[in-house]
Motif scaffolding. Structure first.
Motif: not given
Lengths: 569, 569
Positions: A159-164, A411-414
């Motif tokens: 699995g992968h991805g930076d956002t929910l 949209l991700g942590v940053e």
């Protein structure tokens, strides 16, 4: 120059005795046991080999002990910083490659450099621009993201991805590949860890265990899960059934490593490094401050920057990745009775022994168990009640929390944390750009002046008195111009305007020019502009401009003086 | 809904009589004469053909007259907006191409759309975030940039660049190509215009001309320069000697045009359009406000957004480019006695006649003359004294001015103004992040409490009273935490801390949490936390949180009550 300011060890080291030694040793043993599985797990979360987590807990702890000001803070890999590391490093290198590990070292190096510079320039206050709602929203969203990111290890799928949405989509497309044995181990571990957290301590107390021991055994819960699942894999050779295990971990002290110095790499990682530094610093300082206060000690935020900077530099050159002061480990350290930062040094020795001798023991440890410890740990970070609390307190704060949570998840942590900061600042500016301004009149028989809308007060048709409840600066300067202009053009019998400055703490140059403009415009139509109850520092400031010379009115010490003179009362 | 709010013409049009008509007609004639050379010149500055300047002065004036709230504002091309247009459009198209003209229309369209949206949403206050120092610095730097950009026309050389170093370098490399006849015409025009500005009016008055006439003739100075140099070129056929002239200008009413709607073009021009809108709006509103105040009239900033938005939309569809309310033309209009916005409509008719009939007359007009009128006009914008004034008033404001000037000159208008805004906001946040906090004691024999460092006051060793001179919000919440923590750890005999809130206008959620943390930490070491002189709205807010329930102390109405009860005085 006072060298002990920059190296607090010189001051506490001198008074170190047998009592401190024994307290620190006991704390170190407890923390070491707790840190071994935690370090491996957070390395997994950061996308690094498990030993990186151990290495990141050794040199950094020692360096923080030498330079930091908190007596109880335990520095090392933490969940949120590990997530940020995975997100930042994942943008410049592929997981599992040598480039990935070097990028993680570089991130620690940049982060350490940034913290050191901030510390030397004494810029610790900048972290205050992360408002509490933004931090709370960010931590909650990060907890959700981290827990979700670990489900692939529990299910035994990729699995992968930076956002929910990315993570959920990726999990959904791999649901067919579930490894049921992995899921069994992971599910049991999660259930066991939740049970330990809630029911193990009362259970031990009922068995007659002393309170302290019960506490320690509860914190060591993950160790039992690690042992049980490792033995299970070894006994039934579950690795041959597709259960992913930690595998070979080098038996070694932390190696000497070099971060990358390629300009593109440094450029690509600079912003993430700043973000990691600031978030790590804020988390660390609030933990340190809470613990210090309990013993009426104090910490110096600017020196904390130096301590954390040194710790990250240490991580960069000894095979680690970005670190900060962790909440759970610090509380354990504090509760276990650590008296001085030397406890950290003994913990580092314990972990070094583990890295050198114990790593073969985790060969059969399933990744699913590590994922389970992460999930259970981070779910305690998730606190959606902040939404309800801020909603009932102030809608502006609620908006900051909600936006931070949604943007971090979506949209991700940053992006999430940057947007949160910008939104907080804008909301603050918006609030102060429309200050509360009350027209006031005199409460009969007193020298008090109150809002004409709320109280039955004396006024005079030729006199307009406005109490401004905010410092005057560029964002609200024109607001005041408009307000005075409107009132005066509505009520043509006004001959005098008094601005009551009791709550004005500052007048910046924009506001000065607005006051000059108000004065000029009122002068053109024969209306006087007066001030009352101007504070000392504000008066000093005003004297440096030309407003007071040009003023077509007077400055009154008290509002009552102004009222009496202007109405001939 | 009150339709007259959105179309002020419906209210003033109803009362329009013979007196207003004659006043407006006279003003219109004067403004028209002044605007003809100015419109041509600003089009040159924007990099557009001269007729674009005339077209941009016709439909926009009429539309503003219908929707705007100022009685005297004259809308059209202005220097700073022309410069911004050249800079923005130059990034997407080559000067002289059809794409360039379309991009200018598109910029006006986006700018108009943005202003209309802001107006309908009543977001005019957002312009307040441009602080006065930033505006002053930006206008000064723009004046320098504009004047420098015109020197190529005076020298008769080619040149380019968006920043001062680029422009100077480009001029320097072309110094060999100077056309001396052009330089002669340009130099004479500049000298003449400076002379007119300073000495023509006294000269005319000495000749016995009435004040009003002398004023009008002085403002018409550029017209004389235009006539003289045009005749000179025509008589001596100087265009054959390399003197660049305006050449053929179509004889036509403003044409119907369409802006470009290609997504890339819209995307590339959106940010510049927002910048132009905001700067144009701020300039326009401050002119309108100054003029309105002289007659005790008022303008509505949100409706001004609609008026300016409509004007820009008009420019976009009739061959113009972005417009706003200009200072010089509005003052002339006002001084010439314009009574209503109808004066603008008559000016538009005058300019339409000029566009239809008079354009052949400017065939031989040298570009150098137009450049001279621009240089003389914009040098009055340059005011470096703002540096000195802000320096002596407050260093924070000085920094904002200096940074805006330097960055605008060095990196261009867009970077300059954006940096200025960011710097102003950061400086403001910085100032409020370290508020003035005074430890106070009682002035003997009174109920007043003053700073212990400045006054000889009564204190008590077990009582620490801090007066916080700032609203509490995220940027200073931790500052207060640190401060209380430090004081309490230094003075171990403190039993009670009182926070005196007389100057606290707000407590946001971050500050609430900090107060809770202070309360909790003080509670742990047996120290009471109390508040005094909390304002009504702040108290209302605090009641929505849990602080007051958990408070290990009391809320006192007055500081004197707190002092008496806590010291058993």
């Amino acid at each position: 120059m006072d060298i002990t300011r920059y190296m607090p060890v010189l001051s506490w080291g001198r008074r170190y005795g047998r009592k401190e030694l024994s307290a620190d040793l006991i704390a170190a043993v407890i923390v070491t046991i707790m840190l071994i599985p935690q370090s491996l797990a957070y390395a997994l979360l950061a996308g690094l080999p498990p030993e990186a987590g151990l290495y990141a807990s050794i040199a950094p702890i020692v360096l923080y002990a030498l330079f930091g000001t908190s007596k109880a803070l335990a520095v090392g890999p933490v969940a949120v910083v590990s997530l940020l590391t995975a997100s930042a490093v994942g943008q410049v290198a592929e997981q599992g490659t040598a480039g990935y590990a070097i990028a993680a070292l570089t991130l620690a190096f940049l982060s350490g450099g940034f913290l050191l510079v901030m510390g030397v320039l004494r810029l610790g206050f900048l972290a205050n621009f992360l408002s509490h709602p933004v931090i709370a929203g960010f931590i909650t969203a990060s907890g959700i993201l981290i827990a979700t990111s670990q489900f692939k290890h529990i299910l035994g799928v990729s699995g992968h991805g930076d956002t929910l949405p990315e993570m959920l989509l990726s999990l959904a497309t791999h649901l067919g590949d579930i490894n049921w044995i992995t899921l069994g181990l992971g599910g049991l571990s999660i259930s066991f860890l939740f049970w330990v957290r809630k029911h193990f301590k009362p259970f031990l107390l009922k068995l007659g265990a002393p309170e302290k021991l019960a506490d320690v055994l509860t914190k060591a819960g993950p160790v039992f899960a690690v042992i049980a699942t490792t033995v299970a894999v070894w006994a039934f050779e579950l690795q041959t059934q597709g259960v992913k295990i930690v595998g070979e971990v080098p038996q070694s002290l932390p190696p000497l490593t070099l971060p990358g110095f390629a300009p593109e790499l440094l450029g690509a990682l600079l912003l993430p490094a700043i973000l990691i530094s600031v978030i790590g610093f804020v988390e660390s300082v609030s933990v340190a401050q809470t613990l210090a206060a309990k013993k009426r000690q104090r910490i110096d935020p600017d020196q904390e920057l130096i301590g954390l900077g040194a710790a990250n530099m240490g991580a960069a050159f000894t095979g680690g990745y970005p670190v900060t002061g962790g909440f759970a480990r610090s509380v354990v350290n504090f509760d276990a009775g650590a008296e001085t930062p030397a406890a950290g040094i003994y913990t580092a020795i314990g972990l070094a022994i583990a890295a050198l001798a114990l790593t073969p023991l985790v060969y059969y440890l399933p990744n699913a168990t590590l994922a389970a410890t992460i999930i259970v740990a981070v779910l305690s970070l998730v606190d959606l009640s902040i939404l309800k609390t801020t909603w009932s307190y102030a809608h502006a704060d609620f908006s900051a929390v909600a936006a931070t949570i949604l943007l971090t998840l979506g949209l991700g942590v940053e992006v999430g944390v940057a947007a949160g900061v910008i939104i907080s600042v804008l909301l603050h500016l918006y609030k102060t750009s429309r200050p509360h301004v009350a027209e006031v009149g005199r409460v009969p028989g007193t020298e008090h002046f109150r809002n004409v809308l709320r109280h039955d007060v004396q006024t005079h048709p030729s006199l307009l008195t406005l109490r401004v409840d905010e410092s005057l600066y560029f964002a609200n300067a024109r607001f005041l111009e408009d307000l005075v202009q409107n009132r005066v053009s509505e009520r043509t019998d006004i001959k005098h305007v008094v601005l009551m400055f009791s709550a004005v703490n500052e007048v910046d140059y924009s506001a000065l020019e607005s006051l000059e403009a108000i004065n000029f415009r009122l002068g053109e139509i024969g209306v006087g502009l007066h001030f009352s109850e101007v504070k000392g520092p504000v008066m000093d400031r005003l004297k440096r401009g030309h407003l007071l010379e040009q003023l077509n009115g007077k400055v009154f010490l008290s509002q009552n003086d102004a009222f009496r003179e202007l109405t001939h009362d």
